[in-house]
Design an enzyme around this catalytic site. Structure first.
Site, PDB file in Angstrom:
ATOM      1  N   SER A  15      30.751  59.528  48.183  1.00 34.49           N
ATOM      2  CA  SER A  15      30.983  61.179  48.192  1.00 34.49           C
ATOM      3  C   SER A  15      32.154  61.390  49.214  1.00 34.49           C
ATOM      4  O   SER A  15      32.566  62.603  49.066  1.00 34.49           O
ATOM      5  CB  SER A  15      29.770  61.289  49.478  1.00 34.49           C
ATOM      6  OG  SER A  15      29.556  60.546  50.538  1.00 34.49           O
ATOM      7  N   HIS A  42      26.468  62.731  43.508  1.00 35.12           N
ATOM      8  CA  HIS A  42      27.617  63.556  43.001  1.00 35.12           C
ATOM      9  C   HIS A  42      27.782  63.294  41.642  1.00 35.12           C
ATOM     10  O   HIS A  42      28.654  63.821  40.977  1.00 35.12           O
ATOM     11  CB  HIS A  42      28.818  63.111  43.923  1.00 35.12           C
ATOM     12  CG  HIS A  42      28.422  63.241  45.141  1.00 35.12           C
ATOM     13  ND1 HIS A  42      28.851  64.487  46.028  1.00 35.12           N
ATOM     14  CD2 HIS A  42      28.291  62.398  46.083  1.00 35.12           C
ATOM     15  CE1 HIS A  42      28.729  64.477  47.149  1.00 35.12           C
ATOM     16  NE2 HIS A  42      28.059  63.196  47.436  1.00 35.12           N
ATOM     17  N   LYS A  67      23.719  69.896  44.783  1.00 30.16           N
ATOM     18  CA  LYS A  67      25.172  69.817  44.535  1.00 30.16           C
ATOM     19  C   LYS A  67      25.223  70.240  42.987  1.00 30.16           C
ATOM     20  O   LYS A  67      25.347  71.391  42.942  1.00 30.16           O
ATOM     21  CB  LYS A  67      25.707  68.314  44.940  1.00 30.16           C
ATOM     22  CG  LYS A  67      25.552  67.969  46.382  1.00 30.16           C
ATOM     23  CD  LYS A  67      25.672  66.562  46.682  1.00 30.16           C
ATOM     24  CE  LYS A  67      25.780  66.686  48.292  1.00 30.16           C
ATOM     25  NZ  LYS A  67      25.396  65.201  48.957  1.00 30.16           N
TER      26      LYS A  67
HETATM   27  C1  LIG Z   1      24.924  64.857  50.217  1.00 30.57           C
HETATM   28  C2  LIG Z   1      24.332  63.420  50.042  1.00 30.57           C
HETATM   29  C3  LIG Z   1      23.117  63.095  50.367  1.00 30.57           C
HETATM   30  C4  LIG Z   1      22.121  63.951  50.800  1.00 30.57           C
HETATM   31  O1  LIG Z   1      21.662  65.190  50.055  1.00 30.57           O
HETATM   32  P1  LIG Z   1      21.086  66.371  50.680  1.00 30.57           P
HETATM   33  O2  LIG Z   1      20.113  66.929  49.418  1.00 30.57           O
HETATM   34  O3  LIG Z   1      22.292  67.066  50.721  1.00 30.57           O
HETATM   35  O4  LIG Z   1      20.301  65.977  51.892  1.00 30.57           O
HETATM   36  C5  LIG Z   1      22.436  61.868  49.764  1.00 30.57           C
HETATM   37  N1  LIG Z   1      23.548  60.968  49.510  1.00 30.57           N
HETATM   38  C6  LIG Z   1      24.771  61.261  49.170  1.00 30.57           C
HETATM   39  C7  LIG Z   1      25.662  60.120  48.546  1.00 30.57           C
HETATM   40  C8  LIG Z   1      25.072  62.583  49.527  1.00 30.57           C
HETATM   41  O5  LIG Z   1      26.371  62.913  49.112  1.00 30.57           O
END
Ligand SMILES: *Cc1c(COP(=O)(O)O)cnc(C)c1O
Length: 391
Positions: free
Chosen positions: A175, A203, A235
Site C-alpha cells: 500500500s 490495491h 478503493k
Molecule cells: C486500505 C487497506 C486495508 C483496509 O481496507 P478498508 O476497507 O479501508 O478498511 C486493508 N489492506 C490493505 C493492504 C489496505 O491498503
C-alpha cells in the site's frame, strides 16, 4: 496516569504530529479541502468510481427495495439478498468458489487471520504488510514471524524450520510502496511447506489483471494456488466494504469463526447493490485501466527525469522517496501552495527514515491534471537538494 499531553508534544517535536484535512463535496481529483479547491493526487479511488453517476444511480435505485440500515448482523437477520448477490458476483469476478462480504478491509483482515490461525500456530507476515494484517496477526495469538520484504528465500528457510499449522500473509500490491508481491513464488513455496496463503489485494482489485480481476489473476494463479483472497471495495471499486474469497469450505469456516464478520451489523444492503453495479462497470471498462496505465508511465518518466527518487512500481501508487519527516512535510506543503494535494506519509506508517510523498494516480485524472502535478513538482524540486535520500 500517563502524560498524554506530553506524548502529543513529543510527536510535534519529531515531525510526527497528525492533523485531518476537512473535505467537502464528492471525492474526485478536483477536491474541496478546507473550503479551498485543490487537485488531489492522494486518494485510493484509482478508477475514478467514487463519484460515478451510474453507481450512484444504482444506490438510489436500490434504496426503495432495501431501505437504509443493515439492522442486524449477518447471522441474526441482517444477511440481505443484496449482500448475497454481491458475494456471488465477487466469487465469479475473482474466479473463486465462494466469497464473504465484510464491512471493511480492516475487519476482513482481523477476522480472517484470527479465524485461520490461533495459539500454537505460526503466521509468516511480510515486513511491509498493512496495519490491519499486523493487527489480525496479533489478535490471532499465533506466533508471528515477519519475513524481509518479498524475500522468498528467507521465507522458504523460515517455513522449513517450523512445524505445525502455518499461514503466510502478504499484501498483493504494497500500500505504501506500490510494488507487487512475488505471488507465483509465494504460491510455490507455500505449497511446498503446506502453508495456507492469504493475499490481501486491496490495491489490485479493479486495477490490475484481465478485466481488473486483480494481481492474483494477473499472475494466472487459481484458488488452489492462493486459497484465500481478500479484496477491499472502498478503493478501486469506489464504494465501501471488503470481501474474502476462496473455497466454499473455508468461507463456511469463516462464517462460523470470523468474529469481525459475526459480531457486527451488516452493511447497508444498498451499498452491496451499488458495488455489484461497480463490478459490472470495472469488468467492461478496459479503456479506464489503459488511460490510468498511460498516466503512470508518463509520471514515472518525467518525475525521475527531474531527479526525484521513485520506487520500482507499475501500479497507480507512485511514492516519491524523501527520507526525513520534516522534508517530506515541507515538500507536501509547497505542493499544496501550488494547489496540488499529495500527502506526506511518515512513520509508523512507513519505516523510520523512509518518509515519502505518496502520489496516487487515478483514471479520473486528465492528462492536463498530470501536467499540473509535474509542473508543481518541477518548481519544488530544489527543496530536496539538501536532503539525504533514504533509498
Ligand atoms: C486500505 C487497506 C486495508 C483496509 O481496507 P478498508 O476497507 O479501508 O478498511 C486493508 N489492506 C490493505 C493492504 C489496505 O491498503
Amino acid at each position: 496516569m500517563r502524560n498524554f499531553a506530553e506524548e502529543i508534544e513529543q510527536r510535534k517535536q519529531s515531525g510526527l504530529y497528525r492533523t485531518r484535512r476537512l473535505v467537502s463535496g464528492p471525492q474526485q481529483p478536483e477536491l474541496m479541502v478546507n473550503d479551498q479547491p485543490v487537485l488531489s493526487f492522494c486518494s485510493n479511488d484509482y478508477l475514478g468510481l467514487a463519484n460515478h453517476p451510474g453507481n450512484i444511480a444504482a444506490l438510489q435505485n436500490a434504496l426503495p427495495e432495501t431501505g437504509l440500515g443493515g439492522a442486524a448482523s449477518h447471522l441474526i437477520c441482517g444477511h440481505h439478498t443484496a449482500h448475497h448477490q454481491l458475494e456471488d458476483r465477487l466469487a465469479e469476478f475473482t474466479g473463486r468458489s465462494a466469497a464473504l462480504f465484510f464491512s471493511t478491509g480492516y475487519m476482513a483482515n482481523m477476522g480472517v487471520i484470527s479465524a485461520l490461525a490461533g495459539r500454537g500456530d505460526t503466521i509468516f507476515s511480510d515486513r511491509l504488510n498493512h496495519a490491519s494484517i499486523i493487527d489480525g496477526c496479533v489478535l490471532s495469538r499465533a506466533r508471528i514471524r515477519r519475513y524481509p520484504h518479498s524475500d522468498i528465500a528467507a521465507l522458504d528457510e523460515m517455513l522449513a524450520q517450523t512445524s505445525g499449522h502455518k499461514l503466510v500473509v502478504t499484501d498483493g500490491v504494497f500500500s505504501m510502496d506500490g510494488d507487487i508481491a512475488p505471488l507465483k513464488e509465494l504460491a510455490r513455496v507455500c505449497k511446498r511447506h503446506d502453508a495456507l496463503l492469504v493475499v490481501d489485494d486491496a490495491h489490485g482489485i479493479g486495477v490490475l489483471g484481465p478485466e481488473g480481476r486483480g494481481s492474483i489473476a494477473e499472475c494466472g494463479l487459481s484458488e488452489s494456488d492462493v486459497p484465500v483472497l481478500i479484496g477491499t471495495l472502498g478503493k478501486g471499486v469506489g464504494t465501501s466494504g471488503a470481501f474474502a474469497a476462496g473455497p466454499a469450505l473455508l468461507m463456511d469456516y469463516l462464517v462460523q469463526k470470523a468474529r469481525t464478520y459475526i459480531y457486527t451489523t451488516a452493511m447497508p444492503p444498498a451499498i452491496a447493490a451499488a458495488t455489484c453495479a461497480s463490478i459490472d462497470l470495472i469488468e467492461r471498462d478496459q479503456p479506464r485501466r489503459e488511460h490510468l496505465a498511460r498516466l503512470v508511465s508518463v509520471f514515472r518518466q518525467r518525475a525521475s527525469a527531474m531527479g526525484y527518487t521513485l520506487i520500482d512500481s507499475r501500479t497507480p501508487i507512485q511514492p516519491i522517496m524523501v527520507g526525513d519527516n520534516e522534508a517530506a512535510m515541507a515538500l507536501s506543503e509547497a505542493l499544496e501552495q501550488q494547489g496540488v494535494l499529495v500527502t506526506a506519509i511518515r512513520p509508523p506508517t512507513v519505516p523510520a527514515g523512509e518518509a515519502r510523498l505518496r502520489v496516487t494516480l487515478s483514471a479520473a485524472h486528465t492528462v492536463e491534471d498530470l501536467e499540473r502535478l509535474l509542473v508543481a513538482l518541477e518548481r519544488c524540486r530544489h527543496l530536496l537538494d539538501k536532503t539525504d535520500l533514504a533509498v
